[in-house]
Design a protein around this motif. Structure first.
Motif, short mmCIF file in Angstrom:
data_model
loop_
_atom_site.label_atom_id
_atom_site.label_comp_id
_atom_site.label_asym_id
_atom_site.label_seq_id
_atom_site.Cartn_x
_atom_site.Cartn_y
_atom_site.Cartn_z
N LEU A 467 0.81 -1.21 0.00
CA LEU A 467 0.00 0.00 0.00
C LEU A 467 0.85 1.27 0.00
CD1 LEU A 467 -2.76 -1.07 2.56
CD2 LEU A 467 -2.83 -1.20 0.07
N GLY A 468 2.18 1.12 -0.13
CA GLY A 468 3.06 2.27 -0.15
C GLY A 468 3.84 2.42 1.15
N GLY A 469 5.06 2.88 1.02
CA GLY A 469 5.91 3.10 2.19
C GLY A 469 6.85 1.94 2.43
N LEU A 470 7.74 2.18 3.39
CA LEU A 470 8.72 1.16 3.78
C LEU A 470 8.25 0.44 5.03
CD1 LEU A 470 12.31 2.69 3.40
CD2 LEU A 470 11.33 0.77 2.15
N GLU A 471 8.67 -0.84 5.15
CA GLU A 471 8.36 -1.63 6.34
C GLU A 471 9.62 -2.33 6.80
OE1 GLU A 471 4.53 -3.82 7.36
OE2 GLU A 471 5.79 -5.41 6.51
N PHE A 472 9.99 -2.09 8.06
CA PHE A 472 11.13 -2.75 8.69
C PHE A 472 10.59 -3.78 9.68
CE2 PHE A 472 12.58 1.41 7.41
CZ PHE A 472 13.87 1.19 6.93
#
Length: 478
Positions: A467-472
């Motif tokens: 859905l967009g963006g970064l995930e750590f």
């Protein structure tokens, strides 16, 4: 010639087997002798206990102990009977009037304490003869019977010599078997030695490998046949490992050189900016208006802050990489750190503010370093605020096991191109170099995050969200 070669393999092997055989025989003989002797002593003690019981029964019936009564109980003339009170005073002794207190006699003490005691061999203080004593406690008294160590008693307690002859005969038979076994093995060893000599000089054409027996030594010889191939493979493996080690060392030097160049470049940039601003003010200060002076001062101040941040980040990276053993660990409240970092982000200007969603319950505690745990969440927050272009940040605890906690940190920004993902944790790596420097970034934030996670025995991954963006996603060991 080596003195050991004066004795051939067969003789050495035979002597070794015989040595251990006779050692085991001696140990077995000693154990058997001890067990048989203990059995006979126990049998003798049991017999005397029966006599003691008869005497105690007569005393309980009110009969007076006399030599005739003792003779009726034991027809032999060698049994000595002593009646002793619980204080050790001798009330009766078949050998005559005895005045010596017997409270210190071992068998008497044991009988008073446990009801029964015996002494295998002790010289009597009354007549200086050696006796076997057995004592039994009754109602207020102790009855002790004793047999003198005469020839018949010594013979009775002596171990059976037949068993000894059988043990020695078995040992002799085993020695003969050892001789034939040593002869058979030595013949195989000689064949193996000849084969090894032929293999050493590479001349196996005249050697008949069929002379080896179909046993373990024959298997050994088949392995020796492959000696040359193994040596060649070992040499190739050694050379390959050496080349790999040289390559790894060169790669380490290259990375170190690259890191040094990056550090020099990153430090020179703010230093040159500060120097240029100050030189402009110094040389043209009278010609500049106040607004221009203030702009130069602000730019110099911003670059000095960037330089301080760079030095601080390099110090953290160096400390984690080079001296992890010197970093102290203690219980760390992760929940309070996340909330504190979120509160600190309120200093950002309104146009850069993001909504922070914390889904970490109270009481999430690990054993770690407070400053490094804080650097994980602070650098992730700063990275999202500065570069994500999103409106929301989420910190969530998604799993807890007996060993670790698993967290997810994400934003709803623009993410990064897939080709950048494998390099995000590298030192001084920037997706947008111009924007990163304008925001005051050092290029070390995510590298610090990864090293801090590794210090806490965790693992970290990064990916773009659908859905967009970064995930750590990362773990911290409890």
């Amino acid at each position: 010639m080596d003195s050991r070669r004066l004795i051939n393999v067969q003789t050495r092997l035979f002597l070794m087997i015989v040595f251990f055989t006779w050692i085991l025989t001696a140990i077995f003989f000693a154990l058997q002798y001890s067990r048989e002797r203990d059995y006979k002593i126990a049998s003798l003690d049991s017999h005397l206990q029966m006599q003691n019981a008869k005497i105690l029964e007569c005393i309980d019936d009110g009969k007076r102990i006399t030599p005739q009564l003792v003779a009726a109980i034991d027809p032999g003339d060698s049994l000595r009977v002593t009646v002793i009170d619980l204080k050790g005073n001798v009330l009766y002794d078949s050998n005559g009037d005895v005045k010596v207190n017997h409270a210190d006699r071992q068998e008497v003490k044991e009988a008073i304490a446990t009801g029964h005691g015996f002494t295998k061999r002790r010289v009597s203080s009354t007549n200086n003869r050696e006796y076997f004593y057995s004592a039994t406690r009754g109602h207020g008294i102790v009855v002790r019977t004793a047999l003198p160590y005469n020839h018949s008693l010594s013979e009775m307690l002596r171990a059976n010599s037949v068993n000894s002859y059988i043990i020695v005969a078995i040992a002799l038979i085993m020695s003969i078997i050892a001789w034939f076994a040593a002869h058979s093995i030595s013949r195989s060893v000689k064949n193996l030695r000849n084969f090894a000599n032929a293999a050493e000089f590479g001349d196996l054409s005249k050697y008949d490998s069929k002379s080896f027996p179909d046993d373990e030594l024959g298997d050994i010889s088949s392995h020796i046949v492959n000696l040359y191939k193994l040596q060649q493979a070992t040499a190739e493996e050694r050379d390959r490992n050496l080349r790999q080690a040289i390559y790894e060392q060169k790669e380490k030097n290259r990375i170190k050189h690259q890191l040094t160049n990056n550090i020099n470049h990153e430090i020179k940039t703010p230093v040159h900016v500060i120097q240029a601003c100050l030189e402009t003010i110094e040389n043209s200060g009278s010609q500049l208006d106040e607004a221009m002076k203030q702009e130069l001062i602000d730019k110099a101040y911003a670059n000095s802050n960037r330089l301080c941040s760079l030095i601080a980040d390099l110090s953290v990276i160096t400390r984690i990489s080079d001296a992890p053993d010197q970093i102290q660990s203690a219980p760390v409240d992760v929940t309070s750190i996340v909330r504190q970092v979120a509160d600190d982000m309120s200093v950002y200007p309104p146009e850069q503010q993001m909504r922070i969603h914390i889904e970490v319950p109270d009481g999430v505690t690990i054993n770690g370093n407070h400053a490094l745990v804080e650097s994980i969440f602070r650098n992730l927050m700063v990275n999202a605020f500065n570069y994500s272009a999103g409106r929301d940040v989420t910190v969530k605890l998604v799993e807890e096991t007996s060993d670790y906690y698993r967290f997810i940190f994400n934003d709803n920004g623009v993410g990064v191109a897939p080709e950048h993902l494998p390099h995000l944790f590298e030192r001084f790596y920037r997706v947008d170099k111009g924007r990163s420097r304008s925001m005051g970034g050092t290029g070390l934030g995510l590298s610090i995050v990864k090293n801090a996670v590794l210090f806490h025995h965790g693992h970290i991954e990064v990916r773009n969200r659908k859905l967009g963006g970064l995930e750590f996603e990362f773990t911290l060991h409890k």
